[in-house]
Design an enzyme around this catalytic site. Structure first.
Site, PDB file in Angstrom:
ATOM      1  N   CYS A  83       1.086  -1.396   0.005  1.00  0.00           N
ATOM      2  CA  CYS A  83       0.076   0.013  -0.013  1.00  0.00           C
ATOM      3  C   CYS A  83       0.873   1.270  -0.039  1.00  0.00           C
ATOM      4  O   CYS A  83       1.748   1.435   0.768  1.00  0.00           O
ATOM      5  CB  CYS A  83      -0.907  -0.033   1.230  1.00  0.00           C
ATOM      6  SG  CYS A  83      -1.829   1.551   1.454  1.00  0.00           S
ATOM      7  N   CYS A  86       0.411   3.165   3.640  1.00  0.00           N
ATOM      8  CA  CYS A  86       0.991   2.681   4.939  1.00  0.00           C
ATOM      9  C   CYS A  86       1.945   1.516   4.884  1.00  0.00           C
ATOM     10  O   CYS A  86       2.657   1.105   5.848  1.00  0.00           O
ATOM     11  CB  CYS A  86      -0.256   2.267   5.756  1.00  0.00           C
ATOM     12  SG  CYS A  86      -1.011   0.710   5.137  1.00  0.00           S
ATOM     13  N   CYS A 132      -7.312  -1.109   1.511  1.00  0.00           N
ATOM     14  CA  CYS A 132      -6.157  -1.742   2.272  1.00  0.00           C
ATOM     15  C   CYS A 132      -6.708  -1.969   3.721  1.00  0.00           C
ATOM     16  O   CYS A 132      -7.405  -1.081   4.224  1.00  0.00           O
ATOM     17  CB  CYS A 132      -5.039  -0.747   2.357  1.00  0.00           C
ATOM     18  SG  CYS A 132      -3.559  -1.046   3.639  1.00  0.00           S
ATOM     19  N   CYS A 135      -5.122   0.776   6.460  1.00  0.00           N
ATOM     20  CA  CYS A 135      -5.219   2.209   6.507  1.00  0.00           C
ATOM     21  C   CYS A 135      -6.642   2.574   5.935  1.00  0.00           C
ATOM     22  O   CYS A 135      -6.919   3.648   5.810  1.00  0.00           O
ATOM     23  CB  CYS A 135      -4.150   2.954   5.997  1.00  0.00           C
ATOM     24  SG  CYS A 135      -4.000   2.937   4.071  1.00  0.00           S
ATOM     25  N   CYS A 155      -8.770  -5.438  -9.643  1.00  0.00           N
ATOM     26  CA  CYS A 155      -8.180  -4.570 -10.580  1.00  0.00           C
ATOM     27  C   CYS A 155      -7.643  -3.520  -9.698  1.00  0.00           C
ATOM     28  O   CYS A 155      -8.708  -2.580  -9.099  1.00  0.00           O
ATOM     29  CB  CYS A 155      -9.433  -4.156 -11.319  1.00  0.00           C
ATOM     30  SG  CYS A 155      -8.937  -3.166 -12.766  1.00  0.00           S
TER      31      CYS A 155
END
Length: 166
Positions: A83, A86, A132, A135, A155
């Site tokens: 991510c 984070c 995510c 976060c 996607c």
């Protein structure tokens, strides 16, 4: 006989070539982000300081990048995708495939707890939105037209990812 992947690429490239789609830029992720407590949490001002304008638009405002605009769509090295907000490990290169859509696509997350899901109805029908799990950052959407063994296509916006080679 037409080539579906080529046709899909042509249409998506045409749609993304300078045409602005505000509907695609707001997929409804704010609701899911606001309703949960995440391990990593910052104020809006702090997120804006930590992320580029484009990263903020996608991760925190549920935006969508133009198809075929991310270099990560063609990334083929071994490694992991994290991510951008984070650093959470999200996807493995072992699960990546070329979907022909113009966005990095994976048939499964790196583990079952890496991503969280919500329902996005902004386009008038239900879609599975991905975030995510650490976060709440908007990643993209999951569709049921991917390869075996899962049949899923995650996607994902390349801007939402950081690639770390093995």
């Amino acid at each position: 006989m037409t080539n579906t992947k080529t046709d899909r690429r042509s249409v998506l490239a045409l749609l993304g070539a300078g045409v602005s789609f505000p509907v695609l830029a707001a997929c409804g992720g704010s609701e899911a982000q606001a309703q949960q407590n995440f391990r990593v949490s910052y104020s809006e001002a702090e997120w804006r300081r930590r992320l580029t304008a484009q990263e903020f638009r996608i991760l925190r405002q549920a935006g969508t990048e133009r198809p075929f605009s991310s270099p990560l769509d063609g990334e083929s090295r071994r490694g992991t995708f994290h991510c951008q907000g984070c650093g959470n490990r999200l996807f493995s290169s072992a699960h990546k495939f070329d979907s022909g859509t113009g966005w990095p696509s994976f048939w499964q997350p790196i583990d079952s707890g890496a991503v969280a899901y919500s329902t996005d109805r902004l386009l008038g029908y239900a879609r599975t939105e991905e975030h995510c799990a650490d976060c709440g950052g908007h990643l993209g959407h999951r569709f049921n037209d991917g390869p075996r063994p899962t049949g899923h296509r995650h996607c994902i916006n390349g801007v939402a990812l950081e690639f770390r080679p093995a």
